[in-house]
Scaffold this active site. Sequence first.
Site: not given
Length: 879
Positions: A22, A92, A101, A103, A336, A454, A763, A830, A850
Amino acid sequence: MRKFVYQFSEGSKDMKNLLGGKGANLAEMTNIGLPVPPGFIISTDACNDYTTGNKHLSEEIFEEVKIHLSKLETQTGKVFGSTENPLLVSVRSGAPFSMPGMMDTVLNLGLNDSAARGLADLTGDARSAYDSYRRFIQMFGDVVFEIPSYQFEQALSRIKKANNYLLDTELTADDLTELIDAYKLIFSQATGNDFPQNPLEQLRLAIIAVFDSWMNPRAVIYRRLHDIDASLGTAVNIQAMVFGNTGESSGTGITFTRNPSTGEKEVFGEFLLNAQGEDVVAGIRTPEPISALQMRMPMVYNELLKTCELLENHYLDMQDIEFTIEKGKLYVLQTRSGKRTAKAAIQTAVDFVHEGKITREEAIMRVETKQLHQLLHPAFHESALKNGHVIASGLPASPGAATGQIYFEAKEAVQAAERGISVILVRNETSPEDIEGMARSNAILTAHGGMTSHAAVVARGMGKCCIAGCSELTINEKEKTITLKTGEKLYEGDYLSLDGSSGNIYLGEIALTEASIGGHFDELMGWADAAKKLMIRVNADTPTDFKKALLFGAEGIGLCRTEHMFFDEKRIPYVRQMILAESLKERESVLTILKEMQKADFSELFRIAEGRSVNIRLLDPPLHEFLPKTDHEIEQLAQDMNRTVPQIRKRIEALAEANPMLGHRGCRLAITFPEIYRMQAEAIMESAVIVHDEGISVHPEIMIPLIATKSELSYIKKEIKQVIHAIFDRERMVLPYDIGTMIEIPRACVTADEIAEEAQFFSFGTNDLTQLTYGFSRDDATKFLADYYEKDILAKDPFMTIDKAGVGALVEMAVTRGRMTHEHLKMGVCGEHGGDPDSIQFFHQLGLTYVSCSPYRVPIARLAAAQAALGTKQLVATL
Ligand code: PEP
Ligand code: MG
């Protein structure tokens, strides 16, 4: 001298870690000339100094705050604590990552009895002055002294009721002074002290409260859910107040530069006239859509549109902008990057590329991998919906459909979810305390609040269905009832179905269908595929799962668990006969029947694969898992097999193990009963031949589980190769195939160079590897892991995200040693980690071939693999 406090003009958007998101953006907007009320930022360093200094706000920091406060007085021409011309500020929180929301915030700080009177005289608007003061007492009492806000709300309702008022805005200046007295009484009763009149003391307490809010339970849970590092700390923004509560030419609102639900290119948001910022977010009054501002204040509306465009082009991303209008003048209080649904994230990212604002690579990096789950959400079954009865509708705050039982308290929602109930959390409005209940519910329904309330913002972030602001319903949280317009009542445990995309609420349960992926998804995924290095395979053992995974972009099967094929109702009697067979001959005759069944399975998978890799793992679990458990099942089996119950029980007892996970399973089964793996290898190769003869190319990978030594693999490989070559001789043909191994035992990692002499691929079975490395049972660890998180002994579940230092190091060792033997050894993963974005990043860095994961995680893995590749590229570029 250390520096802890920064003027807005000293910061920039690139200083988020120090100034919080912020603060950094307030600084940036100030520097690009937007109408931002002046102010300064107490840095996250100060928060860490406070936290590490035993929660003591040092004089050094507070002295610096005072210096900046006097600069603010000069900038505004007002004086902090003055009775004639008081400077009021907002205090703030502002963490480096947005935590909406979570804090605390205090508005109108600096007011006291005489300053409120002074402000009333100065502005000639006693109503606004006293309204600001009563809000301040309530917020300060709530945030700094944790006085439950309902106590203040009750006092407010009492006065409204006594005067027959419907809205807060109807309160007169006299009513408000009466309310202030009531609030001050609540404050002194709760704290044992009078409401503090010294503004500097108010400021010190508020700063401490914001720092403390970094560690409040809801912030801690939010950080855990969003992987935010607790050591970052929060900044505190101190800013001159502007007032949206000074009549009908004032107001406050929130606007997104694009639609955060759909991603459409349209300014989207809402505002409330004669209100302060918290009124919109808290969802106490239902706001008007932003388009209505055009009628009410056309000049302000046009300026707001221009601001949206400017900010979006400056940040090159969709912005979520908070604004206040004070007597017809627009102020920007925050910008933001806007939280968005997965659909909107993809739409905006691809649109931004089409608009020439960002590159394809940036677009890929912008979509949060875990968010893709949202696209895979269910919707209502069309035919089932036809019979659905809409009982009310609210705002379609977060898409997706859900059906479940209603609960009115977050805590009870959590308990119900723990009992396996599908929960819909019903509240008048949600507050950050409800976070865990929301996380555990399938959907959220509120009676109050708008699209930026909220409930809406948090649900959207969680990818959960949410309907907000459904004012047609009367929700009584105490009685746990919903009263419909018809007067009919619903009670806790009743079923509702919610469509978060239309806002419709239906009575009872409605069948759901699986999610569909559309819009720009394929285009983005195409870019991801071009960027990634890892291939993405699927863990699938049924044609349905495999087909679905191919639609999601899978490039083959990385793990077909053949035991899953054995559990089929029609097959299990044969599997049991195989286990109970008393001679090799008897066993082999049942295996012949099972082989035909397996052949049908494998041929189907090879056909669907159309030449893609299919990795088939031979039987893994201990045999006793297939045996019956209840008396009834045992009796049934005895009857089917012409055996006595005691005979069956004896065999079950003989197979029982104290620790089956470390017992007679995986390749060990094949050491004792090689005929099982021989049968499976025959089934694989005979079906490969069949499918090959149909003109489809096949290249099976045969995988041996739970190998610990090279000699185990050599023995089994020899057995398998014999049957395969017998088929080739018989069929007078040769097909390509690979025999490889799971690497899931620490010993296999350490001796991977030897094992690689016998394996054509590795694997990594990271589920068992994690179990065996930690010595944590994969089935029971959840029972104690919660204590580990609570006591900060472990940050994450190692069964979900690879433990790089331990399990990961073993994987790395196996990769290195495997490559010592075969430089180009094919290697994949896997275990469950194959679908986890953080783990995928690690596997990418190891240069694996992979990862393989469940069908629904395939798109997530594709994107994560692309992000890993691009992230590494960026890293290399900056070195
Ligand atoms: C593993 O252990 O990681 C694995 C994939 O095998 P399974 O989960 O079937 O034991
Ligand atoms: Mg395993």
